[in-house]
Design an enzyme around this catalytic site. Sequence first.
Site, short mmCIF file in Angstrom:
data_model
loop_
_atom_site.label_atom_id
_atom_site.label_comp_id
_atom_site.label_asym_id
_atom_site.label_seq_id
_atom_site.Cartn_x
_atom_site.Cartn_y
_atom_site.Cartn_z
N LYS A 156 -29.75 -11.02 -0.46
CA LYS A 156 -29.44 -12.41 -0.79
C LYS A 156 -28.16 -12.49 -1.64
CE LYS A 156 -31.56 -14.21 -4.53
NZ LYS A 156 -30.58 -14.69 -5.52
N ASN A 157 -28.05 -11.61 -2.64
CA ASN A 157 -26.92 -11.71 -3.56
C ASN A 157 -25.59 -11.30 -2.93
OD1 ASN A 157 -28.60 -12.70 -5.47
ND2 ASN A 157 -28.55 -10.91 -6.83
N ARG A 195 -28.20 -21.77 -9.25
CA ARG A 195 -27.00 -21.55 -10.06
C ARG A 195 -25.85 -20.93 -9.28
NH1 ARG A 195 -26.96 -21.33 -15.13
NH2 ARG A 195 -25.30 -19.78 -14.98
N CYS A 213 -31.18 -21.49 -17.53
CA CYS A 213 -32.26 -21.24 -16.58
C CYS A 213 -33.32 -20.42 -17.29
CB CYS A 213 -31.76 -20.56 -15.32
SG CYS A 213 -31.48 -18.82 -15.47
N ARG A 218 -27.02 -18.34 -19.63
CA ARG A 218 -26.16 -18.08 -18.46
C ARG A 218 -24.94 -19.01 -18.36
NH1 ARG A 218 -29.87 -16.51 -13.38
NH2 ARG A 218 -28.07 -15.30 -12.82
N PRO A 219 -23.99 -18.86 -19.28
CA PRO A 219 -22.78 -19.69 -19.21
C PRO A 219 -21.88 -19.27 -18.05
CG PRO A 219 -22.59 -18.06 -20.96
CD PRO A 219 -23.96 -17.88 -20.39
N ASP A 243 -18.39 -19.59 -18.64
CA ASP A 243 -17.09 -19.66 -19.31
C ASP A 243 -16.08 -18.65 -18.76
OD1 ASP A 243 -19.01 -17.85 -20.50
OD2 ASP A 243 -17.55 -17.46 -22.08
N LEU A 244 -16.58 -17.48 -18.37
CA LEU A 244 -15.64 -16.45 -17.90
C LEU A 244 -15.03 -16.81 -16.56
CD1 LEU A 244 -17.74 -13.29 -18.91
CD2 LEU A 244 -15.86 -14.34 -20.16
N ASP A 256 -32.44 -6.91 -12.40
CA ASP A 256 -33.29 -7.54 -11.38
C ASP A 256 -34.50 -6.68 -10.99
OD1 ASP A 256 -31.69 -9.75 -11.36
OD2 ASP A 256 -30.71 -9.34 -9.45
N LEU A 294 -29.03 -7.54 -20.44
CA LEU A 294 -28.16 -8.55 -19.82
C LEU A 294 -28.58 -9.99 -20.07
CD1 LEU A 294 -27.25 -6.84 -16.46
CD2 LEU A 294 -25.85 -7.16 -18.45
N ARG A 323 -37.46 -17.92 -3.04
CA ARG A 323 -36.00 -18.05 -3.19
C ARG A 323 -35.30 -16.77 -2.72
NH1 ARG A 323 -34.46 -18.39 -8.84
NH2 ARG A 323 -32.57 -17.78 -7.76
C1 UD1 Z 1 -25.88 -11.99 -10.81
C2 UD1 Z 1 -27.04 -11.94 -9.85
C3 UD1 Z 1 -28.36 -11.83 -10.61
C4 UD1 Z 1 -28.31 -10.65 -11.57
C5 UD1 Z 1 -27.07 -10.70 -12.45
C6 UD1 Z 1 -26.89 -9.45 -13.29
C7 UD1 Z 1 -26.23 -13.22 -7.97
C8 UD1 Z 1 -26.31 -14.47 -7.17
N1 UD1 Z 1 -27.03 -13.14 -9.05
O1 UD1 Z 1 -26.04 -13.18 -11.61
O2 UD1 Z 1 -29.41 -11.66 -9.66
O3 UD1 Z 1 -29.46 -10.65 -12.39
O4 UD1 Z 1 -25.89 -10.84 -11.64
O5 UD1 Z 1 -26.83 -8.33 -12.50
O6 UD1 Z 1 -25.51 -12.31 -7.62
N2 UD1 Z 1 -21.93 -14.27 -18.70
C9 UD1 Z 1 -21.22 -14.97 -19.64
N3 UD1 Z 1 -20.24 -15.84 -19.19
C10 UD1 Z 1 -19.97 -16.02 -17.86
C11 UD1 Z 1 -20.72 -15.28 -16.92
C12 UD1 Z 1 -21.70 -14.41 -17.37
O7 UD1 Z 1 -21.42 -14.84 -20.84
O8 UD1 Z 1 -19.08 -16.81 -17.53
C13 UD1 Z 1 -22.99 -13.34 -19.17
C14 UD1 Z 1 -24.40 -13.76 -18.70
O9 UD1 Z 1 -24.98 -14.71 -19.55
C15 UD1 Z 1 -25.12 -12.42 -18.69
C16 UD1 Z 1 -24.03 -11.43 -18.27
O10 UD1 Z 1 -22.80 -12.08 -18.53
O11 UD1 Z 1 -25.54 -12.08 -19.99
C17 UD1 Z 1 -24.07 -11.03 -16.80
O12 UD1 Z 1 -24.20 -12.19 -16.01
P1 UD1 Z 1 -23.61 -12.29 -14.55
O13 UD1 Z 1 -23.25 -10.93 -14.03
O14 UD1 Z 1 -22.56 -13.33 -14.51
O15 UD1 Z 1 -24.87 -12.83 -13.72
P2 UD1 Z 1 -24.81 -13.72 -12.46
O16 UD1 Z 1 -23.55 -13.46 -11.72
O17 UD1 Z 1 -25.15 -15.13 -12.80
#
Ligand code: UD1
Length: 420
Positions: free
Chosen positions: A22-23, A92, A116, A121-122, A124-125, A308, A330, A400
């Site tokens: 899925k991812n 998301r 969520c 889960r921001p 911002d990056l 996961d 994470l 999902r």
């Molecule tokens: C993806 C996966 C999810 C998995 C996660 C971590 C998909 C659709 N989902 O989620 O199944 O659990 O990777 O392997 O591929 N963060 C920030 N700012 C940002 C983005 C992220 O602070 O702009 C933080 C998050 O809060 C978290 C960490 O970075 O603590 C990693 O998150 P991220 O890799 O972005 O997770 P997703 O891409 O949402």
Amino acid sequence: MSYLSIKGGNRLSGEIDISGAKNSALPLITASILAKDDFLVDNLPNVVDINVLLNLIENLGGEYEFKKNKLKINTNNLHHIKAVYDIVKTMRASILVLGPLLARFGEAMVSLPGGCAIGERPVDLHLKALEKMGAIINIESGYIHAIAPSGTLKGAEIIFDKITVTGSENIIMAAALADGVSKLINVAKEPEVVQLCELLKNSGVDIKGIGSSELEIYGTNKELIKLEKTTVIPDRIEAATYLCAAAITRSNITINKVNPSHLSSFLEKITQMGFELEKFDTSIKINPVSKIKPIEITTTEYPGFPTDIQAQITTLATQADGTSTIEEKLFENRFMHIAELRRMGADINLKGHTATIMGNSELFGTDVMATDLRASSALVLAGLVAKGDTNIHRIYHLHRGYENLEKKLRNIGANINFVE
Ligand code: UD1
């Protein structure tokens, strides 16, 4: 309300075919926005998240046919640039349309995903990186409104403060249509990110450093890409979940259509727990053990132990002969399954980001509540080994991301039924 009912105690035996990831499928679908011709994708899992994203693409004006795990998608007539709240709120990962829409149309509006169940889960990056590429971003009434003033994003050097999977994917897609070269540093190395890069490379985008944490992407300056037909990679999380199902029920099963190299950190931990694995090119056989050894795990980015699979291995650790510790690095709130496991008889202490799991727990079936996708599968595992009946409510979380979970487990001997 519908729920999943499991009568515990059955031994499992046989083979399971693993579905597409899925991812990986999600960014492949949004990459279709970078193209105007038909894009063909094979091995697409038929799960709710995928259908939500396809619905979003259709809502934006794209067209698709999705039958028997094969997708034909075309975004030539895509004309809306607004990803609406009603769809984004249900998933998301809809944020993955932001980079491609902005890169192609010079403007995008995407509902800001809220928090969520597993944490804040921001995004911002994602936004900071797009700003570095010249975008002007405002938050307007709950929407991210991004504009590239000259109509085109500019290649830039972007250093991600933290490794982000969907953040990396969004910016890789944006950089593919940008004007000039982008250098991305501290990029996620997950196999799903690699598949996206390989798709773009096979389709003519010059990308260097695929699979490493530094990428150099030569943008096409808004020339749309002709995407090559792609087969979605196997779902490593689904694969690990079924190996845990075999492990916890002391069964002997084979999972097929997998890529064992994507599962290395998980397979290493399962081996440390005493399980004997037989690995082949695209399948893995797991054999039972009489005593499961306790384990210490810290979740981290790929190639480390995936967050996961944290919930599933926590359930397995309740059956180990000794005390295990699992640290979640994470997501701040990804232990929601623990309260439910405790209700089934598990003995788990939670302090900060670390769970201490006392082994040798006898689990008992009862009514439990799924809180997120992977927490749901942890409860399924507990149900398979519990005494009596386990009824898992809010099971939509499971659908999902797991394709035909009930059927796949029933085929290898589990007593599991979806009750409407
Ligand atoms: C993806 C996966 C999810 C998995 C996660 C971590 C998909 C659709 N989902 O989620 O199944 O659990 O990777 O392997 O591929 N963060 C920030 N700012 C940002 C983005 C992220 O602070 O702009 C933080 C998050 O809060 C978290 C960490 O970075 O603590 C990693 O998150 P991220 O890799 O972005 O997770 P997703 O891409 O949402």
